[in-house]
Design a protein around this motif. Structure first.
Motif, PDB file in Angstrom:
ATOM      1  N   GLU A 504       5.176  30.217  71.800  1.00 27.22           N
ATOM      2  CA  GLU A 504       4.510  30.871  71.295  1.00 27.22           C
ATOM      3  C   GLU A 504       5.950  31.172  69.875  1.00 27.22           C
ATOM      4  O   GLU A 504       5.475  30.277  69.041  1.00 27.22           O
ATOM      5  CB  GLU A 504       4.376  32.391  71.073  1.00 27.22           C
ATOM      6  CG  GLU A 504       3.493  32.865  70.113  1.00 27.22           C
ATOM      7  CD  GLU A 504       2.538  32.379  68.992  1.00 27.22           C
ATOM      8  OE1 GLU A 504       2.295  33.123  68.338  1.00 27.22           O
ATOM      9  OE2 GLU A 504       1.848  31.882  69.928  1.00 27.22           O
ATOM     10  N   ARG A 505       7.172  31.533  69.785  1.00 32.08           N
ATOM     11  CA  ARG A 505       8.061  31.015  69.628  1.00 32.08           C
ATOM     12  C   ARG A 505       8.425  29.667  68.302  1.00 32.08           C
ATOM     13  O   ARG A 505       8.326  29.657  67.599  1.00 32.08           O
ATOM     14  CB  ARG A 505       9.458  31.546  69.514  1.00 32.08           C
ATOM     15  CG  ARG A 505      10.887  31.509  68.880  1.00 32.08           C
ATOM     16  CD  ARG A 505      12.113  32.428  69.748  1.00 32.08           C
ATOM     17  NE  ARG A 505      13.407  32.793  69.188  1.00 32.08           N
ATOM     18  CZ  ARG A 505      14.141  32.819  69.274  1.00 32.08           C
ATOM     19  NH1 ARG A 505      14.846  32.895  70.281  1.00 32.08           N
ATOM     20  NH2 ARG A 505      15.134  32.555  67.996  1.00 32.08           N
ATOM     21  N   LEU A 506       8.673  28.767  69.638  1.00 31.92           N
ATOM     22  CA  LEU A 506       8.325  27.465  69.543  1.00 31.92           C
ATOM     23  C   LEU A 506       6.828  26.921  68.241  1.00 31.92           C
ATOM     24  O   LEU A 506       7.110  26.443  67.395  1.00 31.92           O
ATOM     25  CB  LEU A 506       8.258  26.419  70.504  1.00 31.92           C
ATOM     26  CG  LEU A 506       8.611  25.190  70.075  1.00 31.92           C
ATOM     27  CD1 LEU A 506       9.876  24.643  69.592  1.00 31.92           C
ATOM     28  CD2 LEU A 506       8.787  24.155  71.424  1.00 31.92           C
ATOM     29  N   ARG A 507       6.335  27.337  68.802  1.00 33.04           N
ATOM     30  CA  ARG A 507       5.112  27.146  67.937  1.00 33.04           C
ATOM     31  C   ARG A 507       5.137  27.888  66.333  1.00 33.04           C
ATOM     32  O   ARG A 507       4.792  27.631  64.983  1.00 33.04           O
ATOM     33  CB  ARG A 507       3.843  27.245  68.591  1.00 33.04           C
ATOM     34  CG  ARG A 507       3.887  26.659  69.046  1.00 33.04           C
ATOM     35  CD  ARG A 507       2.360  26.945  69.937  1.00 33.04           C
ATOM     36  NE  ARG A 507       1.479  26.253  71.146  1.00 33.04           N
ATOM     37  CZ  ARG A 507       0.970  26.905  72.404  1.00 33.04           C
ATOM     38  NH1 ARG A 507       0.371  27.553  72.221  1.00 33.04           N
ATOM     39  NH2 ARG A 507       0.763  25.536  73.366  1.00 33.04           N
ATOM     40  N   ARG A 508       5.661  29.094  66.334  1.00 33.54           N
ATOM     41  CA  ARG A 508       5.667  29.800  65.462  1.00 33.54           C
ATOM     42  C   ARG A 508       6.990  29.099  64.898  1.00 33.54           C
ATOM     43  O   ARG A 508       6.617  29.070  63.650  1.00 33.54           O
ATOM     44  CB  ARG A 508       6.634  31.230  65.160  1.00 33.54           C
ATOM     45  CG  ARG A 508       6.572  32.140  63.841  1.00 33.54           C
ATOM     46  CD  ARG A 508       4.895  32.210  63.265  1.00 33.54           C
ATOM     47  NE  ARG A 508       3.896  32.834  64.254  1.00 33.54           N
ATOM     48  CZ  ARG A 508       4.136  34.328  63.941  1.00 33.54           C
ATOM     49  NH1 ARG A 508       4.320  34.779  63.614  1.00 33.54           N
ATOM     50  NH2 ARG A 508       3.115  34.755  65.203  1.00 33.54           N
ATOM     51  N   ALA A 509       8.053  28.896  64.649  1.00 36.68           N
ATOM     52  CA  ALA A 509       9.104  27.937  63.922  1.00 36.68           C
ATOM     53  C   ALA A 509       8.718  26.694  63.145  1.00 36.68           C
ATOM     54  O   ALA A 509       9.672  26.690  62.136  1.00 36.68           O
ATOM     55  CB  ALA A 509       9.600  28.197  65.362  1.00 36.68           C
ATOM     56  N   GLN A 510       7.340  26.128  63.814  1.00 32.85           N
ATOM     57  CA  GLN A 510       6.942  24.733  63.685  1.00 32.85           C
ATOM     58  C   GLN A 510       6.677  24.902  62.377  1.00 32.85           C
ATOM     59  O   GLN A 510       6.333  24.416  61.641  1.00 32.85           O
ATOM     60  CB  GLN A 510       6.947  23.635  64.723  1.00 32.85           C
ATOM     61  CG  GLN A 510       7.597  23.861  65.821  1.00 32.85           C
ATOM     62  CD  GLN A 510       6.799  22.811  66.989  1.00 32.85           C
ATOM     63  OE1 GLN A 510       5.902  22.660  67.448  1.00 32.85           O
ATOM     64  NE2 GLN A 510       6.955  22.059  67.629  1.00 32.85           N
ATOM     65  N   GLU A 511       5.287  26.291  62.655  1.00 34.04           N
ATOM     66  CA  GLU A 511       4.840  26.288  61.744  1.00 34.04           C
ATOM     67  C   GLU A 511       5.678  27.215  60.483  1.00 34.04           C
ATOM     68  O   GLU A 511       5.042  26.338  59.321  1.00 34.04           O
ATOM     69  CB  GLU A 511       3.609  27.703  61.834  1.00 34.04           C
ATOM     70  CG  GLU A 511       2.667  27.457  63.257  1.00 34.04           C
ATOM     71  CD  GLU A 511       1.749  28.095  63.840  1.00 34.04           C
ATOM     72  OE1 GLU A 511       2.555  29.586  63.490  1.00 34.04           O
ATOM     73  OE2 GLU A 511       1.197  28.378  64.483  1.00 34.04           O
ATOM     74  N   GLU A 528      18.357  27.116  57.212  1.00 40.14           N
ATOM     75  CA  GLU A 528      17.547  28.303  58.679  1.00 40.14           C
ATOM     76  C   GLU A 528      16.383  28.123  59.445  1.00 40.14           C
ATOM     77  O   GLU A 528      16.419  28.868  60.220  1.00 40.14           O
ATOM     78  CB  GLU A 528      17.957  29.612  57.619  1.00 40.14           C
ATOM     79  CG  GLU A 528      17.724  30.714  58.620  1.00 40.14           C
ATOM     80  CD  GLU A 528      17.224  32.055  57.317  1.00 40.14           C
ATOM     81  OE1 GLU A 528      16.751  32.676  57.559  1.00 40.14           O
ATOM     82  OE2 GLU A 528      17.421  32.031  55.729  1.00 40.14           O
ATOM     83  N   LEU A 529      15.726  27.626  58.949  1.00 42.53           N
ATOM     84  CA  LEU A 529      14.714  27.064  59.633  1.00 42.53           C
ATOM     85  C   LEU A 529      14.332  26.580  60.617  1.00 42.53           C
ATOM     86  O   LEU A 529      14.001  26.434  62.161  1.00 42.53           O
ATOM     87  CB  LEU A 529      12.939  26.863  58.568  1.00 42.53           C
ATOM     88  CG  LEU A 529      12.679  27.758  57.900  1.00 42.53           C
ATOM     89  CD1 LEU A 529      11.478  27.398  56.919  1.00 42.53           C
ATOM     90  CD2 LEU A 529      11.721  29.010  58.754  1.00 42.53           C
ATOM     91  N   MET A 530      15.286  25.016  60.114  1.00 42.77           N
ATOM     92  CA  MET A 530      15.748  24.562  61.609  1.00 42.77           C
ATOM     93  C   MET A 530      16.843  24.845  62.236  1.00 42.77           C
ATOM     94  O   MET A 530      16.538  24.620  63.233  1.00 42.77           O
ATOM     95  CB  MET A 530      16.510  23.183  60.366  1.00 42.77           C
ATOM     96  CG  MET A 530      15.325  22.178  59.320  1.00 42.77           C
ATOM     97  SD  MET A 530      14.883  21.686  60.701  1.00 42.77           S
ATOM     98  CE  MET A 530      15.665  20.263  62.319  1.00 42.77           C
TER      99      MET A 530
END
Length: 860
Positions: A504-511, A528-530
């Protein structure tokens, strides 16, 4: 008195030097013990004269002090003379003899009393005398004992020595001569001997410059502004006068002839001492320049929404303080929607500038760092004015700087909407009704926007609080701040969410990264987002490795995309590179491809598994299930809190189309009233001991107790004992258990707000325990895997990695398998060639780039 021994001449010659030194030591002892009051008084008097005490005290006091010192000196001298006596040679021989074994000096001075006629007796005596003579030759002078602590128990001599040391450091030997002027006729003698005045110029302390002695200066002197002048006049009254034009004091003949003259230099001018031996000086004043400050670089948004702006400040003698004042630039704001009304009055933001703790402050650089994310002006145009102050109180300011007040940015659409309405509410309280209407509209279908039911319920409570505040009277400031804080917390949780689950954290970071690219985020936000995406990817890969231990290998039913960790990092590096170059479309395409790969990725293991989970994996799954159950229980407790607020308002909190059902039932709530992982959890349906007439608070408390008991059982069976990560996991679960106990007590007392706080602590501790347990299992797996060359079903000694890939040939790390299928390779090659052709024909691109692209086309 000791009789003087009769020594043979040979022995006396051998004792001549030690005897003389011992006798001198006795003299020193007696001088020290009899004359210590005398030299103590003399040292104290010298220290007082060198410090100039006679110049500061009244003449009468000086005379009284001088008489007292002289009288005490005479008494001390007479007392010492009466008690002093020179040591004799016999006393010196006795002291020397006492330091030798057998007292040989006395022995060789004696004569044989009996048996002189007996040859044998004489032989014995002569042998004894020879032996004692040998000992006399080894005699050494005795050190004197100069201690007088028994006579001076208060250590007055040391106090006098300390005063003398201070006088040597801070006084002057020249001041001793001023005592002669206080005697009758001394003024005339002093006048005949030289100048009868002295003076100093003392620059301000903050300059760090030394004092100037006027007698040593020339006719022209330049001093800093604010310097003080002190002049002392000696001799007959009115024999000397001070005339000056450097201060603002009015001319007073009596003041001009006073014995002490003190004034401050406020302007250039002249100082003159009129009279015999007088002098004059032309004073030039060096003005203290005001400080200066400039902004060296534009403001930028740093990690976490921090506002950063470098600056440079300088002053001739050092900056003592500084601040920046931030005011809203209303002319630069697009006044529409919630910003159309006039804003409520709000004080400017004042922030102290960071100054160097040590070192030179005359010229330095610094950076203003602060976080204004929660301020109502966050991300709005503002005007900054930097100011610095020096020691004189002078102020230097920079030119007004117009810039956005950078703060945290939100990329989740619902979080953006809530933050915008929070800003409008803080802009002016007139927006309160509009804000409540907009929030109701954007949360009309919560299942599409809220990841959990509790967030939606918290937003509904905030909306009702807002509407209640504007129902009868204008919204008050306290409720305005309270609702703004609640909206901030909701938006933060929507943006960052519950990141305990790695996928879920990975998906949230991609979104969030996709939203940032669409919204034109700056380089700092992209970086920062990368970084967030990289950390989420690392956590997800680590979780895959942990979950693969002990699992049965699953065969893919179709084409399975496989990728190494290094290739994942290369893809993310490429995404960041494309975004930095402004090629957002290509970066988005590569990000979508990475997302598809992660969704299609399958976790496999070697063929040794028999479908049975290890105890560690079973414990991990049990803890994750407990965390989900605790989250569901927290959502139910929040629903009861919502009902408690609206118990006298039927229908409150229901969404249109719900037919009167509460959130969590089969309405249009997220998850159809069922939290993820809640199936079969405690509290779904009838609990043990829960009667139909029993209150809901008691039911939730029973469910909390059941969860607490289950957690205690899991903690007792937790693996990894003895390791640092395993012990940390046990400590975290122990904290979670204590928090659950507190939540259970609060639920039984129907204190739902307190229960929610304790449940939040329990969930945070559970997440920490799960992370620590994962680290412990990973360490065990690494230790168990060392030295194993083969496993059952793998005769080559090779195992698939957690992503189900065979190791590459020749022992290389990675995989020889293709990243994409053959068809995808050709399709991708065609797309790349088309893009190269398009860019090579773009006339807006630099000629060097188009030339490079043409060379690529010629080569491929």
């Amino acid at each position: 008195m000791t009789a003087e021994p009769t020594l043979p001449e040979a022995a006396r010659r051998g004792l001549r030097r030690p005897l003389a030194m011992t006798r001198l030591g006795l003299v020193a002892e007696r001088v020290a013990r009899t004359f210590w009051p005398l030299w103590t008084l003399l040292i104290l008097a010298a220290a007082l004269l060198m410090l100039g005490v006679q110049d500061t005290l009244p003449l009468e006091v000086v005379w009284m002090l001088g008489v007292a010192i002289v009288a005490n000196v005479i008494w001390a001298a007479s007392w010492g003379v009466r008690r002093f006596s020179l040591p004799t040679e016999a006393e010196a021989l006795d002291r020397l003899d006492r330091t030798l074994p057998g007292r040989p000096i006395t022995a060789i001075s004696d004569s044989q009393a009996i048996g002189g006629a007996d040859s044998a007796s004489r032989a014995v005596w002569e042998a004894h005398v020879l032996r004692m003579a040998e000992r006399v030759r080894s005699a050494r002078a005795v050190r004197p004992d100069l201690r007088v602590s028994d006579r001076d128990p208060y250590a007055l001599r040391y106090a006098a020595l300390l005063a003398l040391a201070i006088a040597l450091l801070f006084g002057s030997i020249l001041r001793v001569g001023s005592i002669a002027e206080m005697a009758p006729g001394g003024g005339g003698q002093a006048a005949a001997a030289g100048p009868s005045w002295e003076g100093w110029i003392e620059p301000p302390a903050y300059t760090g410059l030394p004092s100037l002695y006027l007698a040593d200066l020339g006719e022209s002197v330049e001093v800093p502004e604010g310097s003080s002048v002190t002049l002392r006049l000696y001799g007959e009254v009115d024999s000397l006068h001070v005339m000056e034009t450097v201060s603002a004091r009015a001319g007073d003949p009596e003041a001009a002839s006073g014995p002490v003259q003190s004034f401050e230099i406020t302007q250039p001018g002249r100082i003159e001492v009129e009279g015999r031996g007088g002098r004059s000086w032309d004073i030039a004043m060096a003005p203290d320049a005001p400080p200066a400050i400039t902004v060296t670089e534009p403001a930028e948004r740093a990690e976490g929404g921090e506002f950063r702006q470098p600056f440079q400040a300088s002053d001739d003698f050092g900056v003592t303080g500084g601040r920046v004042t931030i005011t809203l630039d209303t002319d630069a704001i697009e006044r529409r929607y919630g910003l159309a009304p006039d804003p409520d009055p709000r004080d400017p933001i004042v922030v102290d500038l960071p100054l160097p703790i040590s070192g030179d402050r005359s010229d330095f650089t610094g950076t203003l760092v602060d976080n204004f994310s929660e301020h109502p002006w966050a991300n709005l145009p503002v005007t900054l004015r930097y100011e610095v102050v020096d020691a004189m109180g002078q102020t230097g300011a920079s030119e007004p700087i117009s810039t956005p007040l950078h703060g945290l940015r939100f990329f989740d659409p619902m979080a953006q909407a809530i933050i915008e309405q929070r800003r409008d509410l803080l802009w002016t309280r007139e927006n309160a009704r509009r804000v409540s209407q907009v929030l109701r509209a954007v949360s009309f279908h919560p299942e599409d926007a809220f990841p959990s039911q509790s967030l939606f319920l918290r937003l509904r409570v905030a909306i009702r609080r807002l509407e209640a505040g504007i129902a009868d009277t204008p919204l008050d400031l306290e409720r305005q701040e309270e609702i703004a804080a609640a909206l901030w917390d909701i938006a933060n949780e929507l943006e960052y969410g519950d990141l305990s689950d790695a996928l879920e954290r990975l998906r949230r970071a991609q979104e969030r990264l996709s939203e940032a690219m669409e919204n034109g985020a700056d380089d700092a936000e992209i970086a920062e987002l990368m970084q967030e995406l990289r950390e989420a990817m690392d956590d997800y890969m680590r979780q895959l490795a942990e979950q693969s231990q002990g699992q049965e290998q699953q065969q893919a039913q179709g084409e399975m995309q496989e990728i190494t960790g290094d290739q994942l990092q290369e893809m993310m590096d490429r995404i960041q590179e494309l975004m930095e170059q402004g090629r957002m479309a290509e970066a988005q395409e590569l990000l979508d491809q990475l997302n598809r790969m992660m969704e299609n990725m399958q976790v496999t293991q070697g063929q040794s598994g028999q479908g049975q989970q290890s105890p560690g994996q079973q414990s991990m799954q049990d803890l994750q299930e407990t965390l989900r159950d605790q989250q569901g229980l927290s959502d139910d407790a929040f629903q009861d809190l919502q009902e408690q607020f609206g118990q006298n308002q039927p229908g409150e909190g229901r969404q249109p189309g719900q037919q009167g059902q509460q959130p969590g039932q089969q309405g249009q709530q997220p998850g159809q009233g069922q939290q993820p992982g809640q199936q079969g959890q405690p509290g779904q349906g009838q609990q043990p001991g829960q009667g139909g007439e029993q209150g809901q608070g008691q039911s939730l408390a029973d469910r909390q107790q059941a969860l607490r008991n289950e957690l205690e059982r899991q903690r007792g069976n937790l693996p990894g004992a003895g390791s640092e990560a395993g012990d940390a996991a046990r400590d975290a679960l122990d904290r979670a258990g204590r928090a659950m106990d507190g939540a259970e007590d609060a639920l039984r007392e129907r204190d739902y707000a307190g229960a929610l706080d304790r449940q939040s602590e329990a969930m945070e501790a559970l997440r920490e325990g799960i992370r620590n347990l994962g680290e412990a299992l990973a360490q065990e797996q690494q230790q168990d895997g060392q030295g194993q060359a083969s496993t059952d079903g793998d005769t080559q000694g090779q195992q698939r990695d957690p992503l189900g890939r065979e190791p590459a040939s020749n022992g290389r790390i990675g995989s020889d398998e293709q990243l994409l299928g053959q068809d995808d390779v050709y399709r991708r090659a065609e797309e790349l060639l088309d893009e190269i052709r398009r860019r090579s024909g773009d006339q807006l691109r630099p000629e060097e780039e188009r030339e490079y692209l043409r060379r690529l086309l010629d080569r491929f």
